[in-house]
Design an enzyme around this catalytic site. Structure first.
Site, PDB file in Angstrom:
ATOM      1  N   LYS A 157       0.844  -1.207   0.000  1.00  0.00           N
ATOM      2  CA  LYS A 157       0.000   0.000   0.000  1.00  0.00           C
ATOM      3  C   LYS A 157       0.878   1.255   0.000  1.00  0.00           C
ATOM      4  CE  LYS A 157      -3.715  -2.445   2.362  1.00  0.00           C
ATOM      5  NZ  LYS A 157      -4.361  -2.795   3.631  1.00  0.00           N
TER       6      LYS A 157
ATOM      7  N   ASP B  80     -10.265   3.285   4.927  1.00  0.00           N
ATOM      8  CA  ASP B  80     -10.628   1.873   4.760  1.00  0.00           C
ATOM      9  C   ASP B  80     -12.151   1.700   4.749  1.00  0.00           C
ATOM     10  OD1 ASP B  80      -8.744  -0.077   4.285  1.00  0.00           O
ATOM     11  OD2 ASP B  80      -8.064  -0.191   6.357  1.00  0.00           O
TER      12      ASP B  80
ATOM     13  N   GLN C 280      -3.686  -1.442   9.969  1.00  0.00           N
ATOM     14  CA  GLN C 280      -3.695  -2.737   9.293  1.00  0.00           C
ATOM     15  C   GLN C 280      -4.238  -3.831  10.222  1.00  0.00           C
ATOM     16  OE1 GLN C 280      -2.860  -3.346   5.985  1.00  0.00           O
ATOM     17  NE2 GLN C 280      -3.585  -5.429   6.353  1.00  0.00           N
TER      18      GLN C 280
END
Ligand code: NAP
Length: 294
Positions: A53, A120, A97
């Protein structure tokens, strides 16, 4: 003959468009989007995902910050880091994460992220706004799947879409999006999970089959009808001597035997995965432009 849905190609195109937009912002001396990621612990797969990412973000010209915390980080310490990013005016959006070390309550952390920086799209506010078709950050994987269906002009209206998996990050949101009255949507949706009896009964009815279970190769040819569109979200990471990294990814679908029956199918890797990253970058750009939360 089936067509491969090339997520890598579509993601590259999206990232190139973002790169051009960032270039323009830079020429106009405007703020460059800044993404941050928190990685707590030392899970090998998480490390790879976060690095991918960050690498993709830098390639598009974003500024990026990676915050590494050790495995024993307490929930309180992680909350403090999240609060710092919430308050940092220079950071447009960030991710924590997942999965987190077992002693940390993931939901509590997700709810600490300010919705305007939740690129997200996991915060209840963003999920609720998605449900109501209000502007929001759509979680990256479902967003990526919708973009793939749009890119390949796959008809979804009136089709029967069967989703396997009901997680908050993939199965549930994609089932909602596929049923919405949107250009990519208007499908009749069946949501299956591990308690579904006679799964094959449902998969055989699917015009569009979206598998997000993490059970490697469990969708076989006898479970799909001819001309089905198959979207394989599953990525199970297994050790492999064939690859440089020492690992390879296995999808939920037995690609070799299922593909000949399909009209379209995503490979693993190179299907949904790259789109997840591209969608995260798109959400970051939206955050930087304050297009969702003014
Ligand atoms: P998850 O939270 O573990 O959820 C899995 C879902 O699948 C659950 O709802 C479970 O049912 C269901 N399930 C598991 N085995 C099943 C079976 N044999 N038959 C029917 N249903 C079954 O996983 P997730 O986070 O949604 O991720 C799913 C997969 O997608 C994983 O392989 C993950 O690595 C991958 N993934 C890929 C990307 C990407 O970018 N490509 C992004 C996110 C996730 P219950 O609810 O009844 O337990």
């Amino acid at each position: 003959m089936y067509q491969i849905i090339d997520g890598k190609k579509v993601a590259n195109e999206i990232q190139e468009n973002i790169r051009q937009e960032v270039n323009k912002l830079s020429q106009e001396r405007k703020k460059i989007p800044h993404i941050a990621a928190i990685l707590a612990g030392n899970d090998g797969a998480s490390e790879t995902y976060v690095n991918n990412k960050i690498k993709a973000a830098e390639k598009t010209g974003f500024q990026s910050t990676l915050i590494r915390l050790h495995e024993q980080t307490t929930e309180k310490q992680l909350i403090e880091e999240v609060e710092k990013l919430n308050q940092n005016q220079d950071i447009d959006g960030f991710i924590v994460q997942l999965p987190l070390p077992k002693h940390i309550n993931e939901q509590k952390i997700i709810e600490t992220i300010h919705p305007s920086k939740d690129i997200d799209g996991f915060h209840p506010i963003n999920l609720g706004r998605m449900l109501l078709n209000l502007p929001c950050y759509v979680s990256a994987t479902p967003y990526g799947i919708i973009e793939l269906l749009k890119y390949y002009q796959i008809e979804t209206t009136g089709k029967h879409c069967v989703v396997i998996g009901r997680s908050h990050i993939v199965g549930s949101p994609i089932s909602i999006l596929m049923a919405k009255n949107n250009p990519v949507g208007n499908a009749t949706v069946t949501l299956c999970h591990s308690k579904t009896k006679n799964l094959k009964h449902y998969t055989l009815q699917a015009d569009i089959l979206i598998c997000a279970t993490g059970s490697p190769h469990f969708i076989t040819a006898e479970m799909v009808k001819y001309e089905t569109v198959v979207i394989d979200v599953g990525t199970t990471r297994i050790k492999s001597k064939e690859s440089k990294s020492g690992h390879k990814l296995i999808g939920d679908v037995k690609f070799d035997e299922v593909a000949p029956k399909c009209s379209y199918i995503t490979p693993v890797p190179g299907g949904v995965g790259p789109m997840t990253i591209a969608s995260l970058l798109k959400n970051t750009l939206l955050a930087a432009k304050k297009e969702i939360y003014k």
